[in-house]
Design an enzyme around this catalytic site. Sequence first.
Site, PDB file in Angstrom:
ATOM      1  N   GLU A 122      18.125  -5.751  40.833  1.00 37.96           N
ATOM      2  CA  GLU A 122      17.442  -4.680  41.493  1.00 37.96           C
ATOM      3  C   GLU A 122      18.464  -3.636  41.900  1.00 37.96           C
ATOM      4  O   GLU A 122      18.168  -2.489  42.163  1.00 37.96           O
ATOM      5  CB  GLU A 122      16.419  -5.169  42.685  1.00 37.96           C
ATOM      6  N   GLU A 142      11.472 -14.216  39.813  1.00 36.51           N
ATOM      7  CA  GLU A 142      10.558 -14.295  41.076  1.00 36.51           C
ATOM      8  C   GLU A 142       9.405 -15.347  40.753  1.00 36.51           C
ATOM      9  O   GLU A 142       8.946 -16.013  41.709  1.00 36.51           O
ATOM     10  CB  GLU A 142      10.469 -13.148  41.549  1.00 36.51           C
TER      11      GLU A 142
END
Length: 268
Positions: A122, A142
């Site tokens: 990210e 995730e």
Amino acid sequence: MTEQAAFQDPRLAELDGFTVTMDVAHQRADITLDRPPYNVVSMLARDQLRLVFEALDEDNRVRIIVVAGKGEHFSSGGNIKGFLEASPEHVSHLAWNIAAPARCSKPVIAANRGYCFGVGFELSLACDFRIATDTTRYALPEQKLGQIPGSGGSARLQKMVGVTRTKNIVMRSKRITGQEAYDWGIASEIVADADLEKAVDALVEELIGFSPLAQRTAKKLLNDTDDALLSTAIELEGHCYSRLRTSEDFREGVLAFHEKRAPAFVGR
């Protein structure tokens, strides 16, 4: 000459798991994730990274910022246990902190080798350029934790590669190689692992040869019009173009072109 960066903000007196160095001669600052062996990013580090980007953005000695990881990996992601310990208010700021490279007016390069997972991916996606190697593996894992990316990963990725590929990466926690990332338009370049630093150095030297004002303008325009209507984007581009025509850098660029010499841009 490279030296440790010093910050006036007391919150940056002791950096948590990363270092910041400056090479003033080359107008460059390096942020290096440094928590071996996988450079896990703590909750505190996310706060501090935002502050560092904001400070470097205000530092006139810095033209280019490079984000890298020490050792064989960029980052395997965040401190998992930290999510359970953090308050909801703190967690609500994660995306804003990790978006700091995108808000920074200066070009930001991510040097990605080895694991580039979770918040490491990210953070890289928020940078302007990503240089990958044959060892790079990108992932947003995730789902394996019963979660989704929380710092802009799925949103930025979908803008770059579309919903189908993003679902494949996010919903299956699928790893992709540096070559795939380059082929799909995620990575700006792919090089041999041993050539990563050399490729970063070359890109830094290339970027500092351009007008700082034109670069800041281009970055903001492209970021601001990423989700704009075509007509709106063209209108904004025209306004930016018109404003740059009155700059000293544009005049210098034109003169240098006709005089067949390298321009000496000053950022005004």
